[in-house]
Every structure is written in structure tokens, then in C-alpha cells.
Design a protein around this motif. Structure first.
Motif, PDB file in Angstrom:
ATOM      1  N   LYS A   1       0.814  -1.220   0.000  1.00 21.03           N
ATOM      2  CA  LYS A   1       0.000   0.000   0.000  1.00 21.03           C
ATOM      3  C   LYS A   1       0.848   1.270   0.000  1.00 21.03           C
ATOM      4  O   LYS A   1       0.351   2.339  -0.313  1.00 21.03           O
ATOM      5  N   ASP A   2       2.135   1.170   0.319  1.00 24.60           N
ATOM      6  CA  ASP A   2       2.997   2.346   0.279  1.00 24.60           C
ATOM      7  C   ASP A   2       3.187   2.884  -1.140  1.00 24.60           C
ATOM      8  O   ASP A   2       3.623   4.014  -1.318  1.00 24.60           O
ATOM      9  N   TYR A   3       2.875   2.087  -2.150  1.00 26.21           N
ATOM     10  CA  TYR A   3       2.974   2.544  -3.537  1.00 26.21           C
ATOM     11  C   TYR A   3       1.845   3.501  -3.901  1.00 26.21           C
ATOM     12  O   TYR A   3       1.957   4.259  -4.840  1.00 26.21           O
ATOM     13  N   SER A   4       0.767   3.440  -3.173  1.00 21.48           N
ATOM     14  CA  SER A   4      -0.407   4.238  -3.493  1.00 21.48           C
ATOM     15  C   SER A   4      -0.435   5.531  -2.693  1.00 21.48           C
ATOM     16  O   SER A   4      -0.192   5.538  -1.494  1.00 21.48           O
ATOM     17  N   LYS A   5      -0.738   6.598  -3.381  1.00 24.64           N
ATOM     18  CA  LYS A   5      -0.907   7.886  -2.713  1.00 24.64           C
ATOM     19  C   LYS A   5      -2.381   8.114  -2.371  1.00 24.64           C
ATOM     20  O   LYS A   5      -2.762   9.150  -1.859  1.00 24.64           O
ATOM     21  N   HIS A   6      -3.207   7.135  -2.672  1.00 23.80           N
ATOM     22  CA  HIS A   6      -4.640   7.210  -2.412  1.00 23.80           C
ATOM     23  C   HIS A   6      -5.017   6.113  -1.420  1.00 23.80           C
ATOM     24  O   HIS A   6      -4.286   5.157  -1.215  1.00 23.80           O
ATOM     25  N   ASP A   7      -6.165   6.277  -0.829  1.00 26.31           N
ATOM     26  CA  ASP A   7      -6.655   5.278   0.109  1.00 26.31           C
ATOM     27  C   ASP A   7      -7.344   4.164  -0.679  1.00 26.31           C
ATOM     28  O   ASP A   7      -8.536   4.210  -0.936  1.00 26.31           O
ATOM     29  N   VAL A   8      -6.552   3.178  -1.110  1.00 24.04           N
ATOM     30  CA  VAL A   8      -7.085   2.043  -1.859  1.00 24.04           C
ATOM     31  C   VAL A   8      -6.750   0.765  -1.100  1.00 24.04           C
ATOM     32  O   VAL A   8      -5.879   0.745  -0.233  1.00 24.04           O
ATOM     33  N   GLY A   9      -7.435  -0.292  -1.456  1.00 20.57           N
ATOM     34  CA  GLY A   9      -7.167  -1.579  -0.844  1.00 20.57           C
ATOM     35  C   GLY A   9      -5.920  -2.221  -1.436  1.00 20.57           C
ATOM     36  O   GLY A   9      -5.302  -1.702  -2.379  1.00 20.57           O
ATOM     37  N   TYR A  10      -5.554  -3.364  -0.879  1.00 25.30           N
ATOM     38  CA  TYR A  10      -4.342  -4.052  -1.315  1.00 25.30           C
ATOM     39  C   TYR A  10      -4.421  -4.527  -2.764  1.00 25.30           C
ATOM     40  O   TYR A  10      -3.422  -4.520  -3.475  1.00 25.30           O
ATOM     41  N   HIS A  11      -5.588  -4.908  -3.222  1.00 27.38           N
ATOM     42  CA  HIS A  11      -5.707  -5.423  -4.583  1.00 27.38           C
ATOM     43  C   HIS A  11      -5.441  -4.320  -5.605  1.00 27.38           C
ATOM     44  O   HIS A  11      -4.690  -4.520  -6.565  1.00 27.38           O
TER      45      HIS A  11
END
Length: 129
Positions: free
Chosen positions: A62-72
Motif C-alpha cells: 500500500k505504500d505505492y499508493s498515494k490514495h486510500d485504496v485496498g491491497y488489490h
């Protein structure tokens, strides 16, 4: 060819798919096709997550995402950032197939869908060796 990273019990369904005739009278067999998709997806999810953590700078996908998204969804973002754009697209397609199989009960799932899941699992996992 069977690869060590794909559990054998997932591959045993391949013969079922090849021999299954799908019709309205076999509607109750959708549970098998849905299970095949789910198991193929989740084994791929675990494989891809491990690959990302071993090949990237972060300790959490999840550190790759700058948004609040799930693991998938974060897996797709991480694959893109690690220059695996084609795999990210295939993985996104796999997510859609898995969501239909697991959550959209009115969607008819066929042995062809289950075979597509196995194909995607092999393609994605082989590309990330």
C-alpha cells in the motif's frame, strides 16, 4: 508444465474445465468455476505481493499508493511503478474476473472463465519469476 509456485491442487481443476460441458442443467456447477477463479486469483495475489515486496523499495504494497485504496488495487499501482505495466493490466483484468466470481451472483460464470483465470495466473506468475 507445472511450476513450483502454483500449488498443484489449483491445477487439478484444469482437467475439469477441459471436459466440462456447460449448459443450464449444469448451472449448479458454477460453484466449481467460481472456486477455481477465486483460488487462482488468491494464489496469484500472494505471489505478486511477494514479488513486489522483494523487488521494490517498500515494506508494504500500500505504500505505492498515494490514495486510500485496498491491497488489490495497490498491487496494480505497484506493478506500474516497478515497470510491469502489461502485468498490471492483466492483474486488473484478473481482479474484475475474481470480483464477478466471488460477489456478482447474477453473473453466469463458465468453465471458459475459469480457464481464463488459470491462464492469467500462469501468465502473471511466469512473468514475475
Amino acid at each position: 508444465m507445472v511450476h513450483a509456485f502454483v500449488p498443484q491442487h489449483l491445477l487439478d481443476f484444469a482437467e475439469y474445465i477441459q471436459n466440462q460441458e456447460y449448459s443450464a442443467e449444469h448451472y449448479d456447477l458454477q460453484c466449481i468455476d467460481r472456486t477455481i477463479i477465486n483460488r487462482a486469483y488468491l494464489s496469484t495475489y500472494l505471489h505478486v505481493q511477494e514479488w513486489i515486496l522483494n523487488n521494490g523499495p517498500y515494506n508494504d504494497v500500500k505504500d505505492y499508493s498515494k490514495h486510500d485504496v485496498g491491497y488489490h488495487a495497490a498491487i496494480c499501482i505497484a506493478l506500474n511503478e516497478l515497470n510491469k505495466k502489461a502485468m498490471s493490466k492483466k492483474y486488473a483484468d484478473f481482479i474484475e474476473l475474481r470480483v464477478d466470481a466471488d460477489y456478482n451472483i447474477v453473473t453466469i460464470i463458465t468453465p471458459k472463465d475459469a480457464q481464463k483465470a488459470l491462464d492469467l495466473a500462469f501468465q502473471i506468475q511466469n512473468a514475475l519469476q
